[in-house]
Design an enzyme around this catalytic site. Structure first.
Site, short mmCIF file in Angstrom:
data_model
loop_
_atom_site.label_atom_id
_atom_site.label_comp_id
_atom_site.label_asym_id
_atom_site.label_seq_id
_atom_site.Cartn_x
_atom_site.Cartn_y
_atom_site.Cartn_z
N ASP A 121 -6.00 3.31 7.79
CA ASP A 121 -7.36 2.95 7.67
C ASP A 121 -7.39 1.37 8.04
OD1 ASP A 121 -7.58 5.54 6.87
OD2 ASP A 121 -8.95 5.08 5.34
N GLY A 157 0.67 -1.29 0.04
CA GLY A 157 -0.07 0.12 0.01
C GLY A 157 0.86 1.26 0.04
N VAL A 171 -1.94 -7.49 -4.82
CA VAL A 171 -1.29 -8.75 -3.86
C VAL A 171 -2.77 -9.37 -3.30
CG1 VAL A 171 -0.64 -8.98 -1.37
CG2 VAL A 171 0.41 -7.22 -2.87
N GLU A 230 -18.16 18.13 1.83
CA GLU A 230 -17.57 18.68 0.66
C GLU A 230 -18.27 18.53 -0.66
OE1 GLU A 230 -13.13 17.61 3.01
OE2 GLU A 230 -14.02 16.22 1.61
#
Lengths: 425, 425
Positions: B297, B8, B77, B168
């Site tokens: 996360d 990542g 992966v 947003e």
């Protein structure tokens, strides 16, 4: 009130619309299947990650927002009914008094449409980001390759077609391999990449004289590009290109070899040339239908030398402006002389600091030509903001050898071949 | 030589890699299925055409090019074999001594995966350009609509989820309708567009206190956004959203309601929470496998208040840096204290000149908060060039109310419904 429909928001369509904007007596509708006007001469920069799509594309309705008599619609036009004076779109049928068709051109594979999958052309933003995806994915594949053969086929790039687009693409890939990317890859030597430009004719940039064409070839070779002349491609697939009796193993092929006019012209039922362009009168109208006009890449207009004018932005711009003037005068009952192309010259660029410029008696090559090329392209780029940003991007790229927009986006992929999945590393 | 694999290239992965860069004794491989690191906090700006993808994304290998001990690979992966200390990718199997998993999160539709087609989330560049395509296509459809009903459903935008992303997005659409687009459309009154923000909980921006949340709601309403609280969405399809007992007819729904951690964590066979996050020890390792660490996360790390730390960039950055320090010290035989999150506060922005900032005792709202938000985001944006360009883009957009990147790209479409094809106009 005359209803004018313009099909196509390229250079011809936009320029016709602008000149008809806020002119009394005209109600104009511009229809395009895309929402943006594209500055096509710089599209190769998007494919090569030098610029972002938004740098060279502006919403058509933004460009025409100030004209109250112009409606912009995003729609697919399927058919023209020239006698009924209507066009059929996916959003309905529209009537016109005058029709300006400026639908541009698309790639042709000379009857080998199966090549398209392996060798995309460069006409739209989607195609540009697809080429970008393929080129940069090939570098990634090479870095991850488990054997030399895989590395080599992924580091071999083939560009088909030695016209301006092919030369720009091959030059940019050569330049990237030589400068930009070499530090970023730790396993693979990007400098060893092969870039091959294939041209079936006897020289590249055929529109230029032999001396300038030769100069361009030498400049390309300085960037590491192998230029092969005089042999046509006979086969393209996922692994290779066959040209003459040579097989080139490659994972990345880009097509810049041939164009034909857009499909819509065929629905008119009038004379077209071999490239599907519509043969027009001296005022760009169609003989059978004097209220239908063709402009830009879609028109076959015979130039001074007896040959059709080339598919270039300056031709399209001048034809679009001419048609607006013609219609305005027509309504006033004033005769307008035939269209005449004012040839300001032509130019082509090779990599980051070389170009060739031919403006008749004024011919210049190398860095000076590149500066002229740069200046003119920025000058013509639509919209003040884009000009500013493109200039800044280029300044930055030039100083840093950077390629800011090196994104691999689009398709979900699992790009590795089955045979790469072996061995613990 | 210890082999470290990082899966990542988000905030956690990149920061871990940078700190391990050129550190003797470590051989680092960073694997990501994309080639770019994404500045996720500004992704909504791409969806709303304020920025281009390349403005907020940088090639991972560019960011890490200077570290000779780091290899960057683009690959998928598939599986971690924690006992064997290997990971399986589509390019082969790799062994590690230490593994850092930082695979981020993705959207969840709470068991209603069929909604995804109609209500895309916002986690990747592809999703951002897809949302951009949908929003701007809806305006085009409205302009071409042949009846009032079609116009209305195309000018109704629904955003599901009142977290920072939802706020947003809703704020940006409201602002566009009010300012940017109103001059560009000649047939339709863009100002009459409806923007509806749906939040199932009792308030928007739940992480903030009631006063700031209320302020944000009022700022949204000033931009024309209707905020609906306390009712959950029960149905989404191509034409409508059902919330409570109300049916909202709309062609554009955006999902910002829930996230779960990436799929790879499931292949470890260890404890996960309801959001599929992996429950970690005080040093971010997994109890069963002390050589495997989770960051960002994907980790469930219990914070000071007894709740898991939120999925925010600052948490991921600090965890990535912590893990690098931990490994370096571990090799030297030095103990490292447990991970501790230094909470610098949180912020959310609402449109072009308002935000809320909560840094503990320091709370500020409105324009001042927006300037702080702007400053911090530009400060943290990776890469000097991007900072400069984003700043310039924003300056320009702010002064001109412009949306420079309003491109509709991607899919070939014929978007008009069958029933729109009627009548000569």
């Amino acid at each position: 009130m005359k209803r004018v429909i313009i099909v196509g928001g390229g250079f011809a369509g936009i320029n016709a619309a602008k000149k008809l904007g806020n002119k009394p007596g005209f109600q104009v509708t511009l229809i395009d299947r895309r929402n943006h006007h594209l500055f096509q001469p710089l599209l190769y920069q998007v494919a090569m990650a030098g610029l972002s799509p938004a740098d060279i594309a502006t919403p058509i309705r933004r460009l025409l927002a100030q004209y109250d008599n112009i409606t912009v619609l995003m729609a697919n036009v399927d058919k023209v009914n020239p006698k009924e004076k209507t066009i059929e779109c996916d959003i309905g049928t529209y009537e016109f008094d005058y029709l300006i068709m400026a639908c541009g051109s698309r790639h042709t594979y000379f009857g080998n449409d199966q090549w398209e999958e392996f060798a995309p052309g460069l006409k739209t933003i989607n195609q540009a980001t697809e080429i970008r995806r393929r080129v940069f994915t090939a570098f990634e594949r090479a870095e991850a390759a488990q054997c030399e053969h895989q590395q080599r086929e992924n580091l071999t790039f083939v560009v088909v077609g030695g016209g301006p687009t092919g030369v720009e693409l091959a030059g940019s890939i050569g330049e990237m391999c030589k400068y930009t990317l070499s530090k970023d890859f730790h396993r693979v030597k990007v400098k060893n990449a092969r870039v091959i430009l294939l041209e079936a004719g006897p020289k590249i940039l055929a529109a230029f004289d032999d001396k300038q064409s030769e100069r361009a070839r030498k400049d390309l070779e300085k960037l590491g590009v192998e230029v092969r002349l005089g042999k046509a491609v006979t086969h393209i697939d996922n692994d290779k290109v066959i040209v003459g009796n040579e097989t080139i193993e490659t994972k990345t092929v880009i097509w810049g070899a041939g164009v034909v006019a857009g499909r819509l012209g065929g629905t008119l039922g009038v004379d077209q040339d071999r490239e599907k362009r519509i043969i027009v009168e001296s005022n760009l109208s169609i003989k059978e239908y004097p209220y239908i006009f063709i402009a830009g890449d879609q028109a076959n207009f015979t130039g001074k030398d007896g040959k059709p004018l080339p598919g270039m932005a300056p031709v399209a711009i001048q034809q679009g402006q001419y048609l607006a003037k013609l219609l305005i005068n027509k309504e006033k009952g004033i005769d307008v002389p035939p269209f005449k192309y004012l040839d300001k010259g032509k130019m082509a660029t090779i990599g980051r600091k070389s170009a060739i410029v031919d403006a008749g008696s004024f011919k210049v090559n190398g860095f000076m030509a590149w500066l002229i090329w740069l200046f003119i392209h920025i000058l013509y780029l639509s919209g003040f903001k884009n000009k500013l940003f493109v200039f800044a991007q280029w300044g930055w790229s030039y100083l840093s050898y950077g390629r800011g927009a090196r994104l691999i986006t689009g398709k979900k992929w699992r790009f590795y071949d089955k045979d790469m999945q072996n061995g613990v590393k």
